[in-house]
Design a protein around this motif. Structure first.
Motif, PDB file in Angstrom:
ATOM      1  N   MET A  51      -1.552  -3.209   2.565  1.00  0.00           N
ATOM      2  CA  MET A  51      -2.025  -4.446   3.176  1.00  0.00           C
ATOM      3  C   MET A  51      -2.288  -5.501   2.096  1.00  0.00           C
ATOM      4  O   MET A  51      -1.895  -6.664   2.255  1.00  0.00           O
ATOM      5  N   ASP A  52      -2.946  -5.096   1.016  1.00  0.00           N
ATOM      6  CA  ASP A  52      -3.241  -6.026  -0.080  1.00  0.00           C
ATOM      7  C   ASP A  52      -1.964  -6.578  -0.709  1.00  0.00           C
ATOM      8  O   ASP A  52      -1.858  -7.783  -0.964  1.00  0.00           O
ATOM      9  N   ARG A  53      -0.984  -5.703  -0.943  1.00  0.00           N
ATOM     10  CA  ARG A  53       0.292  -6.158  -1.544  1.00  0.00           C
ATOM     11  C   ARG A  53       1.002  -7.148  -0.636  1.00  0.00           C
ATOM     12  O   ARG A  53       1.509  -8.179  -1.088  1.00  0.00           O
ATOM     13  N   ASN A  54       1.055  -6.835   0.657  1.00  0.00           N
ATOM     14  CA  ASN A  54       1.736  -7.722   1.597  1.00  0.00           C
ATOM     15  C   ASN A  54       1.000  -9.052   1.732  1.00  0.00           C
ATOM     16  O   ASN A  54       1.636 -10.108   1.822  1.00  0.00           O
ATOM     17  N   ALA A  55      -0.307  -9.034   1.737  1.00  0.00           N
ATOM     18  CA  ALA A  55      -1.078 -10.275   1.820  1.00  0.00           C
ATOM     19  C   ALA A  55      -0.841 -11.128   0.580  1.00  0.00           C
ATOM     20  O   ALA A  55      -0.606 -12.335   0.691  1.00  0.00           O
ATOM     21  N   ASP A  56      -0.889 -10.503  -0.589  1.00  0.00           N
ATOM     22  CA  ASP A  56      -0.630 -11.242  -1.832  1.00  0.00           C
ATOM     23  C   ASP A  56       0.754 -11.878  -1.812  1.00  0.00           C
ATOM     24  O   ASP A  56       0.927 -13.027  -2.215  1.00  0.00           O
ATOM     25  N   SER A  57       1.737 -11.137  -1.327  1.00  0.00           N
ATOM     26  CA  SER A  57       3.108 -11.648  -1.258  1.00  0.00           C
ATOM     27  C   SER A  57       3.197 -12.855  -0.324  1.00  0.00           C
ATOM     28  O   SER A  57       3.807 -13.871  -0.662  1.00  0.00           O
ATOM     29  N   LEU A  58       2.593 -12.747   0.851  1.00  0.00           N
ATOM     30  CA  LEU A  58       2.637 -13.863   1.802  1.00  0.00           C
ATOM     31  C   LEU A  58       1.870 -15.075   1.292  1.00  0.00           C
ATOM     32  O   LEU A  58       2.331 -16.211   1.420  1.00  0.00           O
ATOM     33  N   LEU A  59       0.705 -14.849   0.703  1.00  0.00           N
ATOM     34  CA  LEU A  59      -0.117 -15.967   0.242  1.00  0.00           C
ATOM     35  C   LEU A  59       0.476 -16.675  -0.964  1.00  0.00           C
ATOM     36  O   LEU A  59       0.108 -17.818  -1.264  1.00  0.00           O
ATOM     37  N   SER A  60       1.397 -16.024  -1.663  1.00  0.00           N
ATOM     38  CA  SER A  60       2.041 -16.672  -2.810  1.00  0.00           C
ATOM     39  C   SER A  60       3.124 -17.656  -2.363  1.00  0.00           C
ATOM     40  O   SER A  60       3.598 -18.456  -3.150  1.00  0.00           O
ATOM     41  N   LYS A  61       3.502 -17.608  -1.085  1.00  0.00           N
ATOM     42  CA  LYS A  61       4.523 -18.512  -0.558  1.00  0.00           C
ATOM     43  C   LYS A  61       3.890 -19.816  -0.100  1.00  0.00           C
ATOM     44  O   LYS A  61       2.803 -19.832   0.467  1.00  0.00           O
ATOM     45  N   LYS A  62       4.601 -20.901  -0.343  1.00  0.00           N
ATOM     46  CA  LYS A  62       4.112 -22.224   0.044  1.00  0.00           C
ATOM     47  C   LYS A  62       3.934 -22.279   1.561  1.00  0.00           C
ATOM     48  O   LYS A  62       4.783 -21.824   2.313  1.00  0.00           O
ATOM     49  N   GLY A  63       2.829 -22.841   1.994  1.00  0.00           N
ATOM     50  CA  GLY A  63       2.606 -23.026   3.421  1.00  0.00           C
ATOM     51  C   GLY A  63       1.712 -21.984   4.058  1.00  0.00           C
ATOM     52  O   GLY A  63       1.290 -22.144   5.190  1.00  0.00           O
ATOM     53  N   PHE A  64       1.408 -20.910   3.341  1.00  0.00           N
ATOM     54  CA  PHE A  64       0.526 -19.888   3.886  1.00  0.00           C
ATOM     55  C   PHE A  64      -0.871 -20.068   3.297  1.00  0.00           C
ATOM     56  O   PHE A  64      -1.063 -19.946   2.096  1.00  0.00           O
ATOM     57  N   ASN A  65      -1.839 -20.368   4.132  1.00  0.00           N
ATOM     58  CA  ASN A  65      -3.214 -20.509   3.682  1.00  0.00           C
ATOM     59  C   ASN A  65      -3.973 -19.201   3.803  1.00  0.00           C
ATOM     60  O   ASN A  65      -4.841 -18.914   2.993  1.00  0.00           O
ATOM     61  N   SER A  66      -3.710 -18.471   4.867  1.00  0.00           N
ATOM     62  CA  SER A  66      -4.454 -17.243   5.121  1.00  0.00           C
ATOM     63  C   SER A  66      -3.563 -16.258   5.859  1.00  0.00           C
ATOM     64  O   SER A  66      -2.529 -16.616   6.402  1.00  0.00           O
ATOM     65  N   VAL A  67      -4.013 -15.020   5.851  1.00  0.00           N
ATOM     66  CA  VAL A  67      -3.277 -13.972   6.558  1.00  0.00           C
ATOM     67  C   VAL A  67      -4.268 -12.911   7.008  1.00  0.00           C
ATOM     68  O   VAL A  67      -5.258 -12.637   6.336  1.00  0.00           O
ATOM     69  N   SER A  68      -4.010 -12.365   8.178  1.00  0.00           N
ATOM     70  CA  SER A  68      -4.751 -11.217   8.685  1.00  0.00           C
ATOM     71  C   SER A  68      -3.740 -10.129   8.954  1.00  0.00           C
ATOM     72  O   SER A  68      -2.671 -10.385   9.511  1.00  0.00           O
ATOM     73  N   ILE A  69      -4.075  -8.924   8.548  1.00  0.00           N
ATOM     74  CA  ILE A  69      -3.152  -7.804   8.715  1.00  0.00           C
ATOM     75  C   ILE A  69      -3.865  -6.696   9.452  1.00  0.00           C
ATOM     76  O   ILE A  69      -4.995  -6.324   9.115  1.00  0.00           O
ATOM     77  N   GLY A  70      -3.208  -6.161  10.446  1.00  0.00           N
ATOM     78  CA  GLY A  70      -3.730  -5.031  11.197  1.00  0.00           C
ATOM     79  C   GLY A  70      -2.740  -3.892  11.173  1.00  0.00           C
ATOM     80  O   GLY A  70      -1.539  -4.107  11.289  1.00  0.00           O
ATOM     81  N   VAL A  71      -3.244  -2.694  10.983  1.00  0.00           N
ATOM     82  CA  VAL A  71      -2.408  -1.500  10.977  1.00  0.00           C
ATOM     83  C   VAL A  71      -3.033  -0.485  11.931  1.00  0.00           C
ATOM     84  O   VAL A  71      -4.246  -0.249  11.899  1.00  0.00           O
ATOM     85  N   TYR A  72      -2.207   0.092  12.770  1.00  0.00           N
ATOM     86  CA  TYR A  72      -2.651   1.166  13.648  1.00  0.00           C
ATOM     87  C   TYR A  72      -1.863   2.412  13.266  1.00  0.00           C
ATOM     88  O   TYR A  72      -0.643   2.434  13.317  1.00  0.00           O
ATOM     89  N   LYS A  73      -2.568   3.451  12.838  1.00  0.00           N
ATOM     90  CA  LYS A  73      -1.914   4.676  12.367  1.00  0.00           C
ATOM     91  C   LYS A  73      -2.778   5.876  12.736  1.00  0.00           C
ATOM     92  O   LYS A  73      -3.969   5.897  12.458  1.00  0.00           O
ATOM     93  N   ASN A  74      -2.176   6.860  13.336  1.00  0.00           N
ATOM     94  CA  ASN A  74      -2.856   8.112  13.688  1.00  0.00           C
ATOM     95  C   ASN A  74      -4.163   7.883  14.441  1.00  0.00           C
ATOM     96  O   ASN A  74      -5.174   8.525  14.170  1.00  0.00           O
ATOM     97  N   GLY A  75      -4.152   6.938  15.366  1.00  0.00           N
ATOM     98  CA  GLY A  75      -5.328   6.682  16.181  1.00  0.00           C
ATOM     99  C   GLY A  75      -6.400   5.845  15.507  1.00  0.00           C
ATOM    100  O   GLY A  75      -7.452   5.598  16.088  1.00  0.00           O
ATOM    101  N   LYS A  76      -6.159   5.386  14.295  1.00  0.00           N
ATOM    102  CA  LYS A  76      -7.127   4.560  13.571  1.00  0.00           C
ATOM    103  C   LYS A  76      -6.584   3.144  13.420  1.00  0.00           C
ATOM    104  O   LYS A  76      -5.390   2.942  13.253  1.00  0.00           O
ATOM    105  N   THR A  77      -7.486   2.176  13.463  1.00  0.00           N
ATOM    106  CA  THR A  77      -7.126   0.782  13.275  1.00  0.00           C
ATOM    107  C   THR A  77      -7.718   0.288  11.960  1.00  0.00           C
ATOM    108  O   THR A  77      -8.894   0.513  11.683  1.00  0.00           O
TER     109      THR A  77
END
Length: 91
Positions: free
Chosen positions: A35-61
């Protein structure tokens, strides 16, 4: 206009090793790092101010929010933030 994104990642690539001593499992650490890597990647692109990431895996969010909705205003996204753009990525 704010450019925001929600990324919902469904991942089956992680091996799960639960712990009984209250520490985070390898699965949880791997998901958080991804999640941290993907957020860093998105936020490094022009036009992205913020990002929220959600993952659902094995019954956990897992949910994390990054950066500010408006640069310099300290208004960080949270679980109640309404987004203008939604992306769904299945991995």
């Amino acid at each position: 206009m704010k450019k925001l994104i929600i990324v919902l990642m469904l991942s089956s690539a992680f091996a799960c090793k639960e712990t009984s001593d209250g520490k985070r499992s390898e699965l949880e650490l791997s998901i958080e790092q991804s999640m941290d890597r993907n957020a860093d990647s998105l936020l490094s692109k022009k036009g992205f101010n913020s990002v929220s990431i959600g993952v659902y895996k094995n019954g956990k969010t897992f949910t994390k929010h990054y950066s500010e909705l408006d640069k310099g205003k300290g208004n960080t996204p949270n679980d109640s933030t309404i987004y203008e753009i939604v992306s769904l990525i299945a991995i």
